[in-house]
Scaffold this motif. Sequence first.
Motif, mmCIF file in Angstrom:
data_model
loop_
_atom_site.group_PDB
_atom_site.id
_atom_site.type_symbol
_atom_site.label_atom_id
_atom_site.label_comp_id
_atom_site.label_asym_id
_atom_site.label_seq_id
_atom_site.Cartn_x
_atom_site.Cartn_y
_atom_site.Cartn_z
ATOM 1 N N ILE A 66 16.086 101.838 -11.599
ATOM 2 C CA ILE A 66 16.040 100.449 -11.346
ATOM 3 C C ILE A 66 16.708 100.513 -10.475
ATOM 4 C CG2 ILE A 66 15.227 98.199 -11.826
ATOM 5 C CD1 ILE A 66 13.909 99.458 -14.783
ATOM 6 N N GLU A 67 17.689 100.556 -10.267
ATOM 7 C CA GLU A 67 18.755 99.818 -9.338
ATOM 8 C C GLU A 67 19.363 100.783 -8.471
ATOM 9 O OE1 GLU A 67 23.008 99.821 -12.084
ATOM 10 O OE2 GLU A 67 22.188 97.455 -13.202
ATOM 11 N N LYS A 68 18.777 101.680 -8.183
ATOM 12 C CA LYS A 68 18.646 102.672 -7.154
ATOM 13 C C LYS A 68 17.125 102.263 -6.258
ATOM 14 C CE LYS A 68 21.203 106.472 -9.368
ATOM 15 N NZ LYS A 68 20.802 107.950 -9.239
ATOM 16 N N GLY A 69 16.675 102.263 -7.076
ATOM 17 C CA GLY A 69 15.431 101.596 -6.160
ATOM 18 C C GLY A 69 16.036 101.158 -5.467
ATOM 19 N N LEU A 70 16.257 99.171 -6.118
ATOM 20 C CA LEU A 70 16.858 98.271 -5.626
ATOM 21 C C LEU A 70 17.310 98.311 -4.733
ATOM 22 C CD1 LEU A 70 17.008 95.971 -8.926
ATOM 23 C CD2 LEU A 70 15.413 95.743 -7.456
ATOM 24 N N ASP A 71 18.547 99.028 -4.419
ATOM 25 C CA ASP A 71 19.493 99.374 -3.508
ATOM 26 C C ASP A 71 18.768 99.827 -2.185
ATOM 27 O OD1 ASP A 71 21.943 98.789 -5.444
ATOM 28 O OD2 ASP A 71 22.311 100.806 -5.616
ATOM 29 N N PHE A 113 15.830 96.303 4.123
ATOM 30 C CA PHE A 113 15.805 95.583 4.591
ATOM 31 C C PHE A 113 16.958 95.065 5.476
ATOM 32 C CE2 PHE A 113 17.528 91.121 4.113
ATOM 33 C CZ PHE A 113 15.830 90.204 4.262
ATOM 34 N N SER A 114 18.008 95.423 5.037
ATOM 35 C CA SER A 114 18.909 95.285 5.521
ATOM 36 C C SER A 114 19.892 95.483 7.387
ATOM 37 C CB SER A 114 20.303 96.316 5.365
ATOM 38 O OG SER A 114 20.737 94.682 3.914
ATOM 39 N N SER A 115 18.165 96.636 7.486
ATOM 40 C CA SER A 115 17.561 97.967 8.453
ATOM 41 C C SER A 115 16.954 97.265 9.298
ATOM 42 C CB SER A 115 17.528 99.171 8.242
ATOM 43 O OG SER A 115 16.793 99.649 9.231
ATOM 44 N N LEU A 116 15.860 96.146 8.340
ATOM 45 C CA LEU A 116 14.866 95.476 9.569
ATOM 46 C C LEU A 116 15.866 93.999 10.194
ATOM 47 C CD1 LEU A 116 12.017 96.109 6.937
ATOM 48 C CD2 LEU A 116 12.125 97.003 8.945
ATOM 49 N N LYS A 117 16.383 94.019 9.042
ATOM 50 C CA LYS A 117 16.902 92.343 9.241
ATOM 51 C C LYS A 117 17.588 92.862 11.187
ATOM 52 C CE LYS A 117 20.273 89.278 8.007
ATOM 53 N NZ LYS A 117 21.701 88.887 6.938
#
Length: 114
Positions: A84-89, A95-99
């Motif tokens: 789960i945490e890998k998926g969230l990472d 998201f950071s890339s899109l930002k």
Amino acid sequence: MGKYTDDEVRNFKKITLKIAADYLGISQNAVGIGMRNNLLPIGLAIHNEEKDRIFSESWSYHIIAERLIAYNHGNISEVHVQNIEKGLDKIVEEFSSLKQELLFILSENEEVEN
């Protein structure tokens, strides 16, 4: 048996270390240390380095009701939590890339307007 039922835990707006400890039937200290050392997969322990004091460390805890309940019933494994945490990472990375792309586009638009 802990102090709270599963439904009571689900209905709390915020689950504190005390609530989690009472629910699991262990000490608050055990919950905090377990979360900080990634031994208790019931949420996130965040180290606030900028708030550290000379003689103590500052930590924030975000306990997730469903993780706490699953852990209490033996239905959560560390491997499942890690997945789960890998998926969230990965989501955060994307998201950071899109930002960054959006900021670049906005800066180009600002230059064109000026």
